[in-house]
Design a protein around this motif. Structure first.
Motif, mmCIF file in Angstrom:
data_model
loop_
_atom_site.group_PDB
_atom_site.id
_atom_site.type_symbol
_atom_site.label_atom_id
_atom_site.label_comp_id
_atom_site.label_asym_id
_atom_site.label_seq_id
_atom_site.Cartn_x
_atom_site.Cartn_y
_atom_site.Cartn_z
ATOM 1 N N PRO A 106 1.008 -1.212 -0.100
ATOM 2 C CA PRO A 106 -0.041 0.062 0.127
ATOM 3 C C PRO A 106 0.824 1.311 -0.074
ATOM 4 O O PRO A 106 1.776 1.349 0.565
ATOM 5 N N ILE A 107 0.351 2.284 -0.742
ATOM 6 C CA ILE A 107 1.172 3.335 -0.747
ATOM 7 C C ILE A 107 1.515 4.000 0.403
ATOM 8 O O ILE A 107 2.572 4.716 0.735
ATOM 9 N N ASP A 108 0.464 4.013 1.383
ATOM 10 C CA ASP A 108 0.662 4.706 2.716
ATOM 11 C C ASP A 108 1.930 4.048 3.345
ATOM 12 O O ASP A 108 2.484 4.645 4.166
ATOM 13 N N GLN A 109 1.772 2.737 3.371
ATOM 14 C CA GLN A 109 3.016 2.056 4.023
ATOM 15 C C GLN A 109 4.524 2.330 3.272
ATOM 16 O O GLN A 109 5.470 2.333 4.052
ATOM 17 N N LEU A 110 4.197 2.419 2.018
ATOM 18 C CA LEU A 110 5.528 2.782 1.245
ATOM 19 C C LEU A 110 5.918 4.131 1.925
ATOM 20 O O LEU A 110 7.222 4.082 2.193
ATOM 21 N N VAL A 111 5.169 5.067 2.008
ATOM 22 C CA VAL A 111 5.382 6.475 2.426
ATOM 23 C C VAL A 111 5.878 6.437 3.724
ATOM 24 O O VAL A 111 7.179 7.034 4.334
ATOM 25 N N ARG A 112 5.196 5.611 4.646
ATOM 26 C CA ARG A 112 5.766 5.548 6.078
ATOM 27 C C ARG A 112 6.885 4.901 6.125
ATOM 28 O O ARG A 112 7.876 5.359 7.120
ATOM 29 N N ASP A 113 7.287 3.790 5.552
ATOM 30 C CA ASP A 113 8.678 3.104 5.657
ATOM 31 C C ASP A 113 9.664 4.168 5.073
ATOM 32 O O ASP A 113 10.894 4.191 5.615
ATOM 33 N N LEU A 114 9.453 4.735 4.155
ATOM 34 C CA LEU A 114 10.418 5.733 3.623
ATOM 35 C C LEU A 114 10.767 7.022 4.548
ATOM 36 O O LEU A 114 11.723 7.229 4.861
ATOM 37 N N LEU A 115 9.505 7.716 4.964
ATOM 38 C CA LEU A 115 9.765 8.960 5.865
ATOM 39 C C LEU A 115 10.468 8.683 7.105
ATOM 40 O O LEU A 115 11.319 9.325 7.727
ATOM 41 N N SER A 116 10.295 7.367 7.795
ATOM 42 C CA SER A 116 10.943 7.135 9.055
ATOM 43 C C SER A 116 11.821 6.243 8.961
ATOM 44 O O SER A 116 12.308 5.654 10.031
ATOM 45 N N SER A 117 12.457 6.091 7.782
ATOM 46 C CA SER A 117 13.743 5.012 7.697
ATOM 47 C C SER A 117 14.968 5.328 8.372
ATOM 48 O O SER A 117 15.091 6.747 8.457
ATOM 49 N N GLN A 118 15.594 4.419 8.994
ATOM 50 C CA GLN A 118 17.012 4.826 9.645
ATOM 51 C C GLN A 118 17.853 3.349 9.356
ATOM 52 O O GLN A 118 17.207 2.424 8.909
ATOM 53 N N GLY A 119 19.154 3.763 9.532
ATOM 54 C CA GLY A 119 20.015 2.627 9.434
ATOM 55 C C GLY A 119 20.816 2.761 8.130
ATOM 56 O O GLY A 119 21.020 3.801 7.738
ATOM 57 N N GLY A 120 21.853 1.838 7.799
ATOM 58 C CA GLY A 120 22.615 2.104 6.927
ATOM 59 C C GLY A 120 22.138 2.020 5.438
ATOM 60 O O GLY A 120 20.850 1.319 5.200
ATOM 61 N N ASN A 121 22.610 2.982 4.449
ATOM 62 C CA ASN A 121 22.072 2.703 3.149
ATOM 63 C C ASN A 121 22.127 1.394 2.249
ATOM 64 O O ASN A 121 21.585 1.447 1.266
ATOM 65 N N PHE A 122 22.735 0.569 2.741
ATOM 66 C CA PHE A 122 22.928 -0.839 2.195
ATOM 67 C C PHE A 122 22.065 -1.875 2.543
ATOM 68 O O PHE A 122 21.345 -2.500 1.892
ATOM 69 N N THR A 123 21.873 -1.824 4.144
ATOM 70 C CA THR A 123 20.894 -2.486 4.529
ATOM 71 C C THR A 123 19.466 -2.360 4.988
ATOM 72 O O THR A 123 18.462 -2.874 4.959
ATOM 73 N N SER A 124 19.251 -0.587 4.641
ATOM 74 C CA SER A 124 17.919 -0.026 4.835
ATOM 75 C C SER A 124 17.852 0.857 3.771
ATOM 76 O O SER A 124 18.032 1.962 3.775
ATOM 77 N N PRO A 125 17.460 0.454 2.483
ATOM 78 C CA PRO A 125 17.644 1.284 1.246
ATOM 79 C C PRO A 125 16.731 2.140 1.377
ATOM 80 O O PRO A 125 17.201 3.166 0.536
ATOM 81 N N ALA A 126 15.763 2.360 2.028
ATOM 82 C CA ALA A 126 14.792 3.481 1.959
ATOM 83 C C ALA A 126 15.587 4.688 2.334
ATOM 84 O O ALA A 126 15.103 5.892 1.913
ATOM 85 N N VAL A 127 16.658 4.754 3.424
ATOM 86 C CA VAL A 127 17.250 5.937 3.811
ATOM 87 C C VAL A 127 17.876 6.571 2.891
ATOM 88 O O VAL A 127 18.450 7.787 3.041
ATOM 89 N N ASN A 128 18.147 6.070 1.540
ATOM 90 C CA ASN A 128 18.763 6.860 0.580
ATOM 91 C C ASN A 128 18.002 8.254 0.087
ATOM 92 O O ASN A 128 18.428 8.750 -0.483
ATOM 93 N N PHE A 129 16.729 7.813 0.317
ATOM 94 C CA PHE A 129 16.019 9.200 0.183
ATOM 95 C C PHE A 129 16.511 10.330 0.821
ATOM 96 O O PHE A 129 16.604 11.699 0.233
#
Length: 246
Positions: free
Chosen positions: A119-142
């Motif tokens: 769901p788009i709302d879950q994608l947005v939530r995962d992206l906006l609140s992402s943390q961690g390394g950009n290899f293991t938590s790819p969404a943080v590359n935003f």
């Protein structure tokens, strides 16, 4: 036109807007136009001659709905919409120095989300609140792609809310309702996004610093996070981005 009928709740909003603007909705297109539009909009390609002939020869009253359902199951749909979202979510490496390995994982994460029908709302939530390394938590590359909190706010408001805030950075928006206070208050949601290196020199880590503010350009005020057109939420002890996502 007499054949303009609402098929879902999205149509209800569209017809309501057209009525307020006193604009008549377009008439239902013919089959030749429909099959071309459906393929281009959903898959980004034109239908083959055989596909077109088969559709035109079909006499079933629900053939358009069935065609749309079939196209949504094709791999080209995922490829096209992953590409569209990749452009919006800054899947890029050259200008902003995102490592190519991180870029590929970011792109894979996005394609997987679309392929699995997240769901788009879950994608947005995962992206906006992402943390961690950009290899293991790819969404943080935003955030790796754009470390400036002001630019983060501009990107988020434009991509997810359809609001262009950029003009309000140094003066109240000349055509919209947004003021400089709105601009810097919304940017404050991203003031505490931290970035650091890791043991791998290619990797960047995004984290919540739990400190840091955005200051108003004109008078230097530290601006509290505030929703655009809304209230000032309680962000004490919380990740401001998670509050925004909620």
């Amino acid at each position: 036109p007499e054949d303009a009928k609402s098929a879902n709740y999205v149509d209800d909003f569209i017809f309501d807007k057209l009525k307020k603007l006193r604009v008549l909705p377009a008439a239902t297109c013919d089959d030749q136009t429909f099959i071309r539009r459906a393929y281009v909009d959903i898959l980004g390609i034109l239908p083959s001659a055989d596909e077109t002939r088969a559709f035109l020869a079909d006499t079933a009253p629900d053939k358009r709905a069935k065609t749309i359902d079939t196209l949504l199951e094709r791999p080209e749909f995922n490829e096209l919409w992953a590409m569209k979202w990749a452009d919006l979510l800054r899947v890029q490496t050259v200008a902003n120095q995102v490592d190519r390995k991180a870029l590929n994982r970011y792109n894979d994460w996005l394609r997987s989300a679309i392929t699995t029908n997240k769901p788009i709302d879950q994608l947005v939530r995962d992206l906006l609140s992402s943390q961690g390394g950009n290899f293991t938590s790819p969404a943080v590359n935003f955030y790796v792609a754009e470390p400036n909190p002001l630019q983060m706010a501009e990107n988020v408001s434009q991509v997810f809310m359809g609001i262009q805030l950029k003009c309000a950075q140094c003066h109240n928006h000349p055509f919209e309702r947004w003021t400089m206070d709105d601009y810097y208050s919304f940017s404050a949601f991203f003031a505490q996004v931290g970035q650091k290196g890791s043991s791998d020199p290619r990797e960047r880590i995004i984290f919540d610093r739990r400190g840091g503010e955005v200051n108003h350009l004109k008078d230097g005020r530290a601006m509290a996070p505030k929703f655009l057109g809304g209230a000032t939420p309680d962000c004490n002890g919380k990740d401001r981005r998670a509050v925004l996502a909620d």
